[in-house]
Motif scaffolding. Structure first.
Motif, PDB file in Angstrom:
ATOM      1  N   ARG A   1      10.248  -3.969  -7.919  1.00  0.00           N
ATOM      2  CA  ARG A   1       9.498  -3.691  -6.483  1.00  0.00           C
ATOM      3  C   ARG A   1      10.247  -2.584  -5.944  1.00  0.00           C
ATOM      4  NH1 ARG A   1       5.941  -7.866  -5.190  1.00  0.00           N
ATOM      5  NH2 ARG A   1       5.989  -7.486  -3.056  1.00  0.00           N
ATOM      6  N   THR A   2       9.604  -1.291  -5.693  1.00  0.00           N
ATOM      7  CA  THR A   2      10.068  -0.040  -5.156  1.00  0.00           C
ATOM      8  C   THR A   2       9.524   0.191  -3.774  1.00  0.00           C
ATOM      9  OG1 THR A   2      10.307   0.733  -7.440  1.00  0.00           O
ATOM     10  CG2 THR A   2      10.342   2.425  -5.436  1.00  0.00           C
ATOM     11  N   SER A   3      10.276  -0.260  -2.717  1.00  0.00           N
ATOM     12  CA  SER A   3       9.884   0.208  -1.369  1.00  0.00           C
ATOM     13  C   SER A   3       9.753   1.810  -0.908  1.00  0.00           C
ATOM     14  CB  SER A   3      10.784  -0.532  -0.408  1.00  0.00           C
ATOM     15  OG  SER A   3      12.033  -0.336  -0.268  1.00  0.00           O
ATOM     16  N   GLY A   4       9.057   1.795  -0.099  1.00  0.00           N
ATOM     17  CA  GLY A   4       8.660   3.263   0.349  1.00  0.00           C
ATOM     18  C   GLY A   4       7.824   3.443   1.208  1.00  0.00           C
ATOM     19  N   SER A   5       7.417   4.787   1.333  1.00  0.00           N
ATOM     20  CA  SER A   5       6.246   5.138   2.246  1.00  0.00           C
ATOM     21  C   SER A   5       5.445   6.156   1.568  1.00  0.00           C
ATOM     22  CB  SER A   5       6.608   5.811   3.502  1.00  0.00           C
ATOM     23  OG  SER A   5       7.381   7.090   3.462  1.00  0.00           O
ATOM     24  N   ALA A   6       3.945   5.775   1.719  1.00  0.00           N
ATOM     25  CA  ALA A   6       3.001   6.226   1.270  1.00  0.00           C
ATOM     26  C   ALA A   6       2.082   7.154   2.200  1.00  0.00           C
ATOM     27  CB  ALA A   6       2.032   5.429   0.473  1.00  0.00           C
ATOM     28  N   ALA A   7       1.466   8.219   1.658  1.00  0.00           N
ATOM     29  CA  ALA A   7       0.609   9.151   2.492  1.00  0.00           C
ATOM     30  C   ALA A   7      -0.665   9.191   1.639  1.00  0.00           C
ATOM     31  CB  ALA A   7       1.001  10.561   2.827  1.00  0.00           C
ATOM     32  N   LEU A   8      -1.639   8.432   2.065  1.00  0.00           N
ATOM     33  CA  LEU A   8      -2.906   8.334   1.267  1.00  0.00           C
ATOM     34  C   LEU A   8      -4.136   8.813   1.761  1.00  0.00           C
ATOM     35  CD1 LEU A   8      -2.214   4.497   0.472  1.00  0.00           C
ATOM     36  CD2 LEU A   8      -1.605   6.446  -1.015  1.00  0.00           C
ATOM     37  N   PHE A   9      -5.084   9.325   0.852  1.00  0.00           N
ATOM     38  CA  PHE A   9      -6.231   9.868   1.248  1.00  0.00           C
ATOM     39  C   PHE A   9      -7.399   9.624   0.413  1.00  0.00           C
ATOM     40  CE2 PHE A   9      -4.438  12.943  -1.329  1.00  0.00           C
ATOM     41  CZ  PHE A   9      -5.417  13.494  -1.980  1.00  0.00           C
ATOM     42  N   THR A  10      -8.671   9.521   0.967  1.00  0.00           N
ATOM     43  CA  THR A  10      -9.908   9.349   0.183  1.00  0.00           C
ATOM     44  C   THR A  10     -10.816  10.684   0.022  1.00  0.00           C
ATOM     45  OG1 THR A  10     -11.186   8.194   1.916  1.00  0.00           O
ATOM     46  CG2 THR A  10     -10.020   6.946   0.621  1.00  0.00           C
TER      47      THR A  10
ATOM     48  N   PRO B   1     -13.095   8.175  -4.792  1.00  0.00           N
ATOM     49  CA  PRO B   1     -11.718   8.492  -5.211  1.00  0.00           C
ATOM     50  C   PRO B   1     -10.659   8.324  -4.223  1.00  0.00           C
ATOM     51  CG  PRO B   1     -13.242  10.362  -5.757  1.00  0.00           C
ATOM     52  CD  PRO B   1     -13.816   9.460  -4.873  1.00  0.00           C
ATOM     53  N   TRP B   2      -9.389   8.080  -4.599  1.00  0.00           N
ATOM     54  CA  TRP B   2      -8.406   8.206  -3.611  1.00  0.00           C
ATOM     55  C   TRP B   2      -6.964   8.609  -4.210  1.00  0.00           C
ATOM     56  CZ3 TRP B   2      -4.467   4.141  -3.601  1.00  0.00           C
ATOM     57  CH2 TRP B   2      -4.732   3.183  -4.512  1.00  0.00           C
ATOM     58  N   ALA B   3      -6.068   9.075  -3.451  1.00  0.00           N
ATOM     59  CA  ALA B   3      -4.888   9.559  -4.027  1.00  0.00           C
ATOM     60  C   ALA B   3      -3.797   9.605  -2.743  1.00  0.00           C
ATOM     61  CB  ALA B   3      -5.170  10.944  -4.691  1.00  0.00           C
ATOM     62  N   GLY B   4      -2.524  10.080  -3.148  1.00  0.00           N
ATOM     63  CA  GLY B   4      -1.654  10.283  -2.441  1.00  0.00           C
ATOM     64  C   GLY B   4      -0.310  10.382  -2.801  1.00  0.00           C
ATOM     65  N   ASP B   5       0.807  10.390  -1.969  1.00  0.00           N
ATOM     66  CA  ASP B   5       2.093  10.686  -2.298  1.00  0.00           C
ATOM     67  C   ASP B   5       2.840   9.304  -1.930  1.00  0.00           C
ATOM     68  OD1 ASP B   5       1.644  13.038  -3.392  1.00  0.00           O
ATOM     69  OD2 ASP B   5       2.247  14.073  -1.417  1.00  0.00           O
ATOM     70  N   PHE B   6       3.933   9.022  -2.788  1.00  0.00           N
ATOM     71  CA  PHE B   6       4.434   7.894  -2.517  1.00  0.00           C
ATOM     72  C   PHE B   6       6.255   8.595  -2.581  1.00  0.00           C
ATOM     73  CE2 PHE B   6       7.432   4.320  -3.405  1.00  0.00           C
ATOM     74  CZ  PHE B   6       7.059   3.250  -2.760  1.00  0.00           C
ATOM     75  N   ARG B   7       6.806   8.143  -1.483  1.00  0.00           N
ATOM     76  CA  ARG B   7       8.312   8.518  -1.266  1.00  0.00           C
ATOM     77  C   ARG B   7       9.049   7.156  -1.202  1.00  0.00           C
ATOM     78  NH1 ARG B   7      10.780  13.133   0.754  1.00  0.00           N
ATOM     79  NH2 ARG B   7       8.616  13.672   1.878  1.00  0.00           N
ATOM     80  N   PRO B   8       9.945   7.019  -2.412  1.00  0.00           N
ATOM     81  CA  PRO B   8      10.731   5.708  -2.288  1.00  0.00           C
ATOM     82  C   PRO B   8      11.673   5.658  -1.586  1.00  0.00           C
ATOM     83  CG  PRO B   8      10.380   6.811  -4.659  1.00  0.00           C
ATOM     84  CD  PRO B   8      10.075   7.567  -3.584  1.00  0.00           C
ATOM     85  N   ALA B   9      11.982   4.488  -0.806  1.00  0.00           N
ATOM     86  CA  ALA B   9      13.373   4.542  -0.029  1.00  0.00           C
ATOM     87  C   ALA B   9      14.400   4.566  -0.638  1.00  0.00           C
ATOM     88  CB  ALA B   9      13.032   2.985   0.653  1.00  0.00           C
ATOM     89  N   ALA B  10      15.396   5.110   0.099  1.00  0.00           N
ATOM     90  CA  ALA B  10      16.845   5.699  -0.506  1.00  0.00           C
ATOM     91  C   ALA B  10      17.449   4.433  -1.223  1.00  0.00           C
ATOM     92  CB  ALA B  10      17.716   6.158   0.695  1.00  0.00           C
ATOM     93  N   ASP B  11      17.226   3.158  -0.425  1.00  0.00           N
ATOM     94  CA  ASP B  11      18.184   2.136  -1.280  1.00  0.00           C
ATOM     95  C   ASP B  11      17.034   1.226  -2.042  1.00  0.00           C
ATOM     96  OD1 ASP B  11      16.215   1.205   0.550  1.00  0.00           O
ATOM     97  OD2 ASP B  11      17.679  -0.120   1.599  1.00  0.00           O
TER      98      ASP B  11
ATOM     99  N   GLU C   1       1.116  -1.915  -3.066  1.00  0.00           N
ATOM    100  CA  GLU C   1       0.956  -3.086  -2.220  1.00  0.00           C
ATOM    101  C   GLU C   1       0.952  -2.561  -0.908  1.00  0.00           C
ATOM    102  OE1 GLU C   1       2.330  -7.441  -1.950  1.00  0.00           O
ATOM    103  OE2 GLU C   1       3.780  -6.152  -1.931  1.00  0.00           O
ATOM    104  N   MET C   2       0.142  -2.654   0.061  1.00  0.00           N
ATOM    105  CA  MET C   2       0.034  -2.025   1.400  1.00  0.00           C
ATOM    106  C   MET C   2       0.674  -3.169   2.316  1.00  0.00           C
ATOM    107  SD  MET C   2      -1.556   0.460   0.857  1.00  0.00           S
ATOM    108  CE  MET C   2      -1.990   1.145   2.575  1.00  0.00           C
ATOM    109  N   PRO C   3       1.052  -2.777   3.690  1.00  0.00           N
ATOM    110  CA  PRO C   3       1.812  -3.582   4.619  1.00  0.00           C
ATOM    111  C   PRO C   3       1.170  -5.016   4.778  1.00  0.00           C
ATOM    112  CG  PRO C   3       2.066  -1.314   5.185  1.00  0.00           C
ATOM    113  CD  PRO C   3       1.259  -1.349   3.898  1.00  0.00           C
ATOM    114  N   ASP C   4      -0.188  -4.883   4.749  1.00  0.00           N
ATOM    115  CA  ASP C   4      -0.823  -6.152   4.968  1.00  0.00           C
ATOM    116  C   ASP C   4      -1.152  -6.824   3.967  1.00  0.00           C
ATOM    117  OD1 ASP C   4      -2.766  -4.634   3.697  1.00  0.00           O
ATOM    118  OD2 ASP C   4      -4.302  -4.516   5.220  1.00  0.00           O
TER     119      ASP C   4
END
Length: 86
Positions: A9-18, A28-38, A53-56
């Protein structure tokens, strides 16, 4: 969070769009994922199918298209499969 086939499991933040769907099909959908430093690193992720996996708790399958940035600012470019989880 990105989850690999082996359960890593790699935590981080995502910027997604359709994008607009074609002829009423799945959008169609895509985006970027920036892994958390730790977070745990995913080795050689390009071409892998992972679960986003989304926060919800909703999930979607993604394929890592490429890596952007340097070793400290790695960003994974994602391409979604099937229905977007957002």
């Amino acid at each position: 969070m990105l989850i690999s086939a082996d359960g890593t499991r790699t935590s981080g933040s995502a910027a997604l769009f359709t994008e607009p769907g074609r002829n009423g099909g799945v959008r169609p959908w895509a985006g970027d994922f920036r892994p958390a430093a730790d977070s745990a690193a995913i080795k050689n992720p390009v071409g892998l199918t992972l679960t986003l996996e989304m926060p919800d708790g909703r999930c979607g399958k993604v394929v890592v298209q490429s890596l952007k940035g340097g070793s400290k600012n790695t960003i994974l470019a994602l391409l979604g499969e099937d229905q977007a989880p957002f």
